[in-house]
Design an enzyme around this catalytic site. Structure first.
Site, PDB file in Angstrom:
ATOM      1  N   ASN A 101       0.805  -1.234   0.000  1.00 17.96           N
ATOM      2  CA  ASN A 101       0.000   0.000   0.000  1.00 17.96           C
ATOM      3  C   ASN A 101       0.834   1.279   0.000  1.00 17.96           C
ATOM      4  OD1 ASN A 101       0.673  -0.749   2.714  1.00 17.96           O
ATOM      5  ND2 ASN A 101      -0.850   0.682   3.484  1.00 17.96           N
ATOM      6  N   LYS A 132      11.835  -8.921   1.524  1.00 19.37           N
ATOM      7  CA  LYS A 132      10.803  -9.625   0.760  1.00 19.37           C
ATOM      8  C   LYS A 132       9.628  -8.673   0.609  1.00 19.37           C
ATOM      9  CE  LYS A 132       6.892 -12.436   0.765  1.00 19.37           C
ATOM     10  NZ  LYS A 132       5.919 -11.675  -0.008  1.00 19.37           N
ATOM     11  N   GLY A 139       1.749  -5.577   7.784  1.00 18.86           N
ATOM     12  CA  GLY A 139       0.681  -6.249   7.063  1.00 18.86           C
ATOM     13  C   GLY A 139      -0.518  -6.496   7.948  1.00 18.86           C
ATOM     14  N   SER A 140      -1.239  -7.546   7.655  1.00 18.79           N
ATOM     15  CA  SER A 140      -2.499  -7.822   8.342  1.00 18.79           C
ATOM     16  C   SER A 140      -2.267  -8.456   9.703  1.00 18.79           C
ATOM     17  CB  SER A 140      -3.344  -8.770   7.492  1.00 18.79           C
ATOM     18  OG  SER A 140      -2.730 -10.053   7.429  1.00 18.79           O
ATOM     19  N   GLU A 196       3.909  -4.340  12.517  1.00 17.00           N
ATOM     20  CA  GLU A 196       3.052  -3.170  12.287  1.00 17.00           C
ATOM     21  C   GLU A 196       1.844  -3.676  11.522  1.00 17.00           C
ATOM     22  OE1 GLU A 196       1.067  -0.535  10.788  1.00 17.00           O
ATOM     23  OE2 GLU A 196       2.728   0.215   9.574  1.00 17.00           O
ATOM     24  N   LEU A 197       0.713  -3.786  12.222  1.00 16.85           N
ATOM     25  CA  LEU A 197      -0.427  -4.509  11.689  1.00 16.85           C
ATOM     26  C   LEU A 197      -1.576  -3.569  11.332  1.00 16.85           C
ATOM     27  CD1 LEU A 197      -0.148  -7.501  14.190  1.00 16.85           C
ATOM     28  CD2 LEU A 197       0.977  -7.189  11.982  1.00 16.85           C
TER      29      LEU A 197
END
Length: 465
Positions: free
Chosen positions: A136, A159, A211-212, A233-234
């Site tokens: 994002n 990655k 990410g999630s 960091e979600l």
């Protein structure tokens, strides 16, 4: 040979195709990173910072090309895509300055003098840092971990999301061209299984994941028993509160931008809004008028201000939230018909503002990650505070008010990683970027961020005459 494909949300065609790393390539990269780090940590911090600055310069010189690639990989309007390179530069250069400070976050920690002894604490790099970055904000999220890790003396394996593979390649190219020693910063194109294996079996000492929540849980499970450090960091369901004394025109402009920029695909974007009841109706009226000015269209067109979501399924997920809320009594204020490209099954989605919502609805308790804002009227600070804290997330929270002291009093009670006053959806690299609850753990940026990429090593010398 297995390949990754980046399907562009612009036209649903394959934009990038790359082979996935083989087992041999993965192990070779890990070995190279481990060996290179032993020499890299001996390089003076000033030289490391100089290489970071040189790499940033290379990226800035390619800003137009990188912006075009961002646009086609994940759909951000070309008019805004280049701003990400400006943000990357701000963050990287700030971290370089912090790293070089005498007595700063990478300096030895002195202790009071003790006759006959020399004592100090050194900040030792962890080793190899495995950075898993999302699509994002592909450069900004990666640079949050990559640059501090390198400055601290670690090697880095990156990655990137399969949606934005070119970003990993461009970052490593820039550092290579700047003169970074071979093996210190590498990328690997990996599927989820191979990324998991790197965590389980690889010689990495820190994993930095953005990410999630589900992804973060999978990272924790893979790392269990390895005693490596994690930075996660979600997700977010970030609230904003407009107090009775707020500058209404300013608050509307700021919050609408914070909710709909990047098509709402920001972990710290505003997804929940609470407005003092005396301002609520006018706020909604002004916000709707401003939202209707967005131009939904192909992101490579200069006039587009709202691009597609990353994929059609993501857009339909948000549409489902909206449909369910409306069925439960929510009031939509935007007619999707005003936005020609908006249709179910398409990544192109009209923005939406909902009122008459409550916290039993998914639009107010589940991350949307799309161009959607739910707004509620509140009686006072007490009600606003209770609603803002009523979430399983805690990344940022924004207050709009002319009274900094009142905002500070509220901020002290907010369950969040960052409290904003009269702004939102922004990372100041001099401040700690962190979350609580399901928004994650650990910290990036600021001097505090370096603490998560180093370990303390004590030196206790008895001086014998």
């Amino acid at each position: 040979m297995q390949k990754l494909q980046c399907i562009s949300p612009v036209d649903d065609r394959v934009y990038v195709e790359r082979p996935l790393a083989t087992e041999y390539e993965i192990q070779n990269a890990l070995n190279s990173a481990q060996g290179a780090q032993l020499s890299w940590k001996q390089v003076p911090i000033g030289e490391r910072a100089a290489l970071v600055r040189a790499a940033v310069k290379h990226l800035q010189q390619k800003k137009a090309d990188l912006a075009r690639e961002i646009c086609w990989q994940m759909g951000r309007p070309i008019a805004f895509a280049g701003g990400e390179i400006d943000g990357l530069a701000e963050r990287a250069l700030t971290m370089a300055e912090l790293a070089e400070l005498s007595g700063g976050p990478l300096s030895d920690i002195p202790l009071p003098e003790k006759v006959g002894f020399k004592r100090f604490i050194r900040r030792e790099p962890l080793g190899t840092v495995f950075v898993i970055a999302p699509w994002n904000y592909p450069y900004l999220t990666a640079i949050n971990a990559v640059v501090p890790a390198l400055l601290a003396g670690n090697s880095v394996l990156l990655k990137h999301s399969t949606q934005t593979p070119l970003c990993a390649e461009r970052l490593t190219e820039a550092f290579r061209d700047a003169g970074l020693p071979e093996g210190v910063f590498q990328y690997l194109h990996l599927d989820h299984r191979d990324a998991e294996q790197v965590i389980i079996n690889g010689s990495v000492q820190h994993i930095a994941f953005t990410g999630s929540v589900a992804g973060g849980a999978a990272i924790e499970a893979a790392a269990a028993g390895r005693f490596v450090s994690l930075g996660l960091e979600l997700g977010g369901k970030d609230p904003a509160y407009v107090r009775e004394d707020a500058d209404l025109e300013y608050a509307v402009a700021s919050i609408v931008d914070g909710a709909f920029f990047n098509s709402g695909q920001s972990c710290c974007g505003i997804e929940r809004l609470y407005v003092h009841h005396t301002l609520f109706d006018e706020f909604v009226q002004r916000a709707v008028a401003l939202i209707r000015q967005y131009r939904l269209g192909p992101p490579d067109h200069e006039g587009t201000t709202l691009g597609p979501l990353v994929r059609a399924s993501a857009a339909d997920f948000v549409r489902d939230q909206i449909d369910e809320a409306v069925a439960q009594g929510a009031q939509p204020h935007i007619d999707g018909g005003e936005f020609e490209l908006d249709r179910r099954g398409s990544a192109y989605m009209a923005p939406q503002l909902l009122t008459n919502v409550n916290h039993n609805m998914r639009v107010m308790n589940e991350e949307s990650f799309g161009p959607l804002l739910g707004a509620m009227s509140v009686a006072d600070d007490k009600e606003a505070l209770a609603l803002m804290n009523d979430s399983e997330y805690g990344l940022t929270a924004a207050i709009y008010s002319a009274d900094p002291e009142a905002a500070l009093a509220l901020g002290d009670k907010l369950q969040t990683g960052t409290v904003f006053l009269n702004r939102c959806d922004y990372l100041d690299p001099a401040l700690a970027w962190t979350g609580i609850k399901k928004s994650g753990r650990g910290c990036t940026l600021s001097g505090v961020g370096f603490e998560h990429l180093t370990r303390p090593k004590s030196f206790h010398f008895k001086l014998v005459p």
